[in-house]
Design a protein around this motif. Structure first.
Motif, PDB file in Angstrom:
ATOM      1  N   THR A 114      51.286  10.830 -13.314  1.00  0.00           N
ATOM      2  CA  THR A 114      49.912  10.111 -13.082  1.00  0.00           C
ATOM      3  C   THR A 114      48.932  11.016 -13.503  1.00  0.00           C
ATOM      4  O   THR A 114      49.011  12.410 -13.147  1.00  0.00           O
ATOM      5  N   VAL A 115      47.798  10.247 -14.412  1.00  0.00           N
ATOM      6  CA  VAL A 115      47.059  11.408 -14.957  1.00  0.00           C
ATOM      7  C   VAL A 115      45.491  10.725 -14.695  1.00  0.00           C
ATOM      8  O   VAL A 115      45.228   9.458 -14.464  1.00  0.00           O
ATOM      9  N   ASN A 116      44.668  11.432 -14.405  1.00  0.00           N
ATOM     10  CA  ASN A 116      43.108  11.245 -13.908  1.00  0.00           C
ATOM     11  C   ASN A 116      42.277  12.048 -15.228  1.00  0.00           C
ATOM     12  O   ASN A 116      42.350  13.289 -14.864  1.00  0.00           O
ATOM     13  N   THR A 117      41.341  11.367 -16.000  1.00  0.00           N
ATOM     14  CA  THR A 117      40.750  12.260 -16.768  1.00  0.00           C
ATOM     15  C   THR A 117      39.302  12.233 -15.959  1.00  0.00           C
ATOM     16  O   THR A 117      38.621  11.314 -15.568  1.00  0.00           O
ATOM     17  N   LEU A 118      38.801  13.602 -16.025  1.00  0.00           N
ATOM     18  CA  LEU A 118      37.654  14.096 -15.329  1.00  0.00           C
ATOM     19  C   LEU A 118      36.429  14.222 -16.492  1.00  0.00           C
ATOM     20  O   LEU A 118      36.903  14.374 -17.662  1.00  0.00           O
ATOM     21  N   GLY A 132      40.944  17.462 -16.538  1.00  0.00           N
ATOM     22  CA  GLY A 132      41.846  16.153 -15.932  1.00  0.00           C
ATOM     23  C   GLY A 132      42.648  16.767 -14.680  1.00  0.00           C
ATOM     24  O   GLY A 132      42.617  17.875 -14.665  1.00  0.00           O
ATOM     25  N   THR A 133      43.185  15.697 -13.956  1.00  0.00           N
ATOM     26  CA  THR A 133      44.201  16.120 -13.087  1.00  0.00           C
ATOM     27  C   THR A 133      45.618  15.355 -13.447  1.00  0.00           C
ATOM     28  O   THR A 133      45.290  14.295 -14.123  1.00  0.00           O
ATOM     29  N   ILE A 134      46.685  16.088 -13.250  1.00  0.00           N
ATOM     30  CA  ILE A 134      48.054  15.394 -13.293  1.00  0.00           C
ATOM     31  C   ILE A 134      48.816  15.509 -12.372  1.00  0.00           C
ATOM     32  O   ILE A 134      49.032  16.806 -11.736  1.00  0.00           O
ATOM     33  N   SER A 169      49.318  17.291  -7.258  1.00  0.00           N
ATOM     34  CA  SER A 169      48.180  17.175  -8.482  1.00  0.00           C
ATOM     35  C   SER A 169      47.615  18.516  -8.938  1.00  0.00           C
ATOM     36  O   SER A 169      47.230  19.347  -8.178  1.00  0.00           O
ATOM     37  N   THR A 171      45.151  20.563 -11.786  1.00  0.00           N
ATOM     38  CA  THR A 171      44.082  20.406 -12.539  1.00  0.00           C
ATOM     39  C   THR A 171      44.469  21.066 -13.789  1.00  0.00           C
ATOM     40  O   THR A 171      44.939  22.115 -13.837  1.00  0.00           O
TER      41      THR A 171
END
Length: 186
Positions: A114-118, A132-134, A169, A171
Motif C-alpha cells: 500500500t502506497v501513499n504519495t505525500l 511518500g509512505t509504503i 508504514s 517513509t
C-alpha cells in the motif's frame, strides 16, 4: 387358534459424522463470509438436520450458522491466526444429535503493498524532495517516483530507502535536481 399380527420395529439412529466443505477461507475476506457447507452422515435415509454452535467452545464466538452454512463473523488475518476450531452440533428431526470439532484453515494470500504519495518538500528553484509512505506487506518492494512536465510523467527515480520490506508504514523519499525554474511538474 390365535391370530398373529406382525409388528414392525423401527430403530432410529443418531447422526455419526459432520463434515465442512470447503473447510478453508482466504484471509481478508469480508465479514460474514461463508466458509463452507455443513453436511451430516446418518444411517437413516431421509433424515433432516439442523446445525448449531454450542456455547461452551471458545472459538464458536467467531462463527455463525445460517441453514447449513458456516460463516466467519470477522475478516480473518492469516498473519494473526492461521486456523480456528468450530464445535458444531447436528440434530436430526427426532432430536438425536452428534457433535464434532471442525478445523477452519485461514489461507495466506499475497497482499499487495500500500502506497501513499505525500507532498514534495525542500522545494528550491531547481530541486525538490519527493516523499511518500509504503507498507510493503512483507514483500521486497522497489519504490520509484514518477514525475514530468505532463500527467504522462516521463521521468522515474528510485527512492533512497528502496527496496522496502516489512509490514509497517515506511517513509520513503528522493531528492531530484536539475529541474527548470518556474516550471510546473506533475
Amino acid at each position: 387358534s390365535a391370530t398373529r399380527t406382525p409388528v414392525t420395529v423401527t430403530v432410529h439412529n443418531a447422526p455419526t459424522d459432520i463434515t465442512l466443505s470447503p473447510n478453508s477461507v482466504n484471509e481478508n475476506v469480508a465479514a460474514n463470509t461463508t466458509v463452507g457447507t455443513l453436511s451430516t452422515t446418518d444411517l437413516n435415509a431421509g433424515d433432516t438436520f439442523t446445525y448449531s454452535l454450542p456455547w461452551n467452545w471458545a472459538d464458536n464466538n467467531n462463527f455463525t450458522i445460517s441453514d447449513n452454512k458456516l460463516n466467519i463473523i470477522s475478516s480473518p488475518n492469516f498473519e494473526v491466526r492461521g486456523s480456528y476450531s468450530a464445535k458444531v452440533l447436528t440434530t436430526d428431526q427426532t432430536g438425536l444429535s452428534f457433535e464434532k470439532v471442525l478445523t477452519v484453515t485461514i489461507n495466506d494470500v499475497a497482499e499487495v503493498p500500500t502506497v501513499n504519495t505525500l507532498a514534495a518538500t525542500s522545494i528550491l528553484k531547481d530541486a525538490g524532495t519527493l516523499k511518500g509512505t509504503i507498507n510493503a506487506n512483507n514483500l521486497s518492494t522497489t519504490v520509484t517516483f514518477e514525475y514530468g512536465l505532463t500527467n504522462s510523467y516521463g521521468s522515474t527515480v528510485t527512492a533512497d530507502q528502496s527496496p522496502v520490506t516489512g509490514s509497517s508504514s515506511t517513509t520513503v523519499s528522493k531528492t531530484i535536481t536539475g529541474l527548470v525554474p518556474l516550471t510546473t511538474y506533475h
